[in-house]
Design a protein around this motif. Structure first.
Motif, short mmCIF file in Angstrom:
data_model
loop_
_atom_site.label_atom_id
_atom_site.label_comp_id
_atom_site.label_asym_id
_atom_site.label_seq_id
_atom_site.Cartn_x
_atom_site.Cartn_y
_atom_site.Cartn_z
N GLU A 1 1.21 5.40 0.34
CA GLU A 1 0.61 6.65 0.79
C GLU A 1 1.58 7.77 0.44
O GLU A 1 2.76 7.69 0.73
N ILE B 1 0.87 -1.16 0.00
CA ILE B 1 0.00 0.00 0.00
C ILE B 1 0.91 1.21 0.00
O ILE B 1 1.90 1.25 0.73
N GLY C 1 0.10 11.66 2.90
CA GLY C 1 -1.11 11.40 3.67
C GLY C 1 -2.30 10.87 2.88
O GLY C 1 -3.35 10.64 3.45
N ILE C 2 -2.12 10.65 1.57
CA ILE C 2 -3.22 10.17 0.73
C ILE C 2 -2.82 8.83 0.12
O ILE C 2 -1.75 8.70 -0.50
N ILE C 3 -3.69 7.83 0.27
CA ILE C 3 -3.43 6.51 -0.32
C ILE C 3 -3.58 6.61 -1.83
O ILE C 3 -4.55 7.19 -2.33
N GLU D 1 4.90 6.75 2.35
CA GLU D 1 4.84 5.60 3.26
C GLU D 1 4.57 4.37 2.42
O GLU D 1 3.61 4.33 1.65
#
Length: 67
Positions: A36, A34, A39-41, A59
Motif C-alpha cells: 500500500e 500486499i 493509502g492505495i493498494i 505499508e
C-alpha cells in the motif's frame, strides 16, 4: 529520501526510485506481500512503474506460514 515504511522513518538512497527497487532490498526480497502506497493498494504488475517520493508512506504486509 525519507519514507515511512510500516510506520517507521526509513532513509533510503535515491537509487531506490520505484516500489520494485524497494522490494528488491534483502529484507523484502522473495516475500509475498500486499503493498500500500499512501493509502492505495498497488498491484504487483505496477511495482516497476510506481515511483517513490520523499515522505511517502508505504505499508508492506507479508504473509507468514505456520501450523
Amino acid at each position: 529520501m525519507m519514507l515511512y515504511i510500516n510506520g517507521s522513518e526509513t532513509r533510503l538512497d535515491e537509487a531506490c526510485g520505484t516500489l520494485a527497487d524497494l522490494l528488491s532490498r534483502p529484507e523484502w526480497k522473495e516475500r509475498r506481500m500486499i503493498v500500500e502506497l499512501n493509502g492505495i493498494i498497488v498491484g504487483k504488475d505496477d511495482y516497476g512503474q510506481v515511483t517513490l517520493a520523499d515522505g511517502d508512506r508505504v505499508e508492506l504486509v507479508h504473509f507468514v506460514g505456520g501450523g
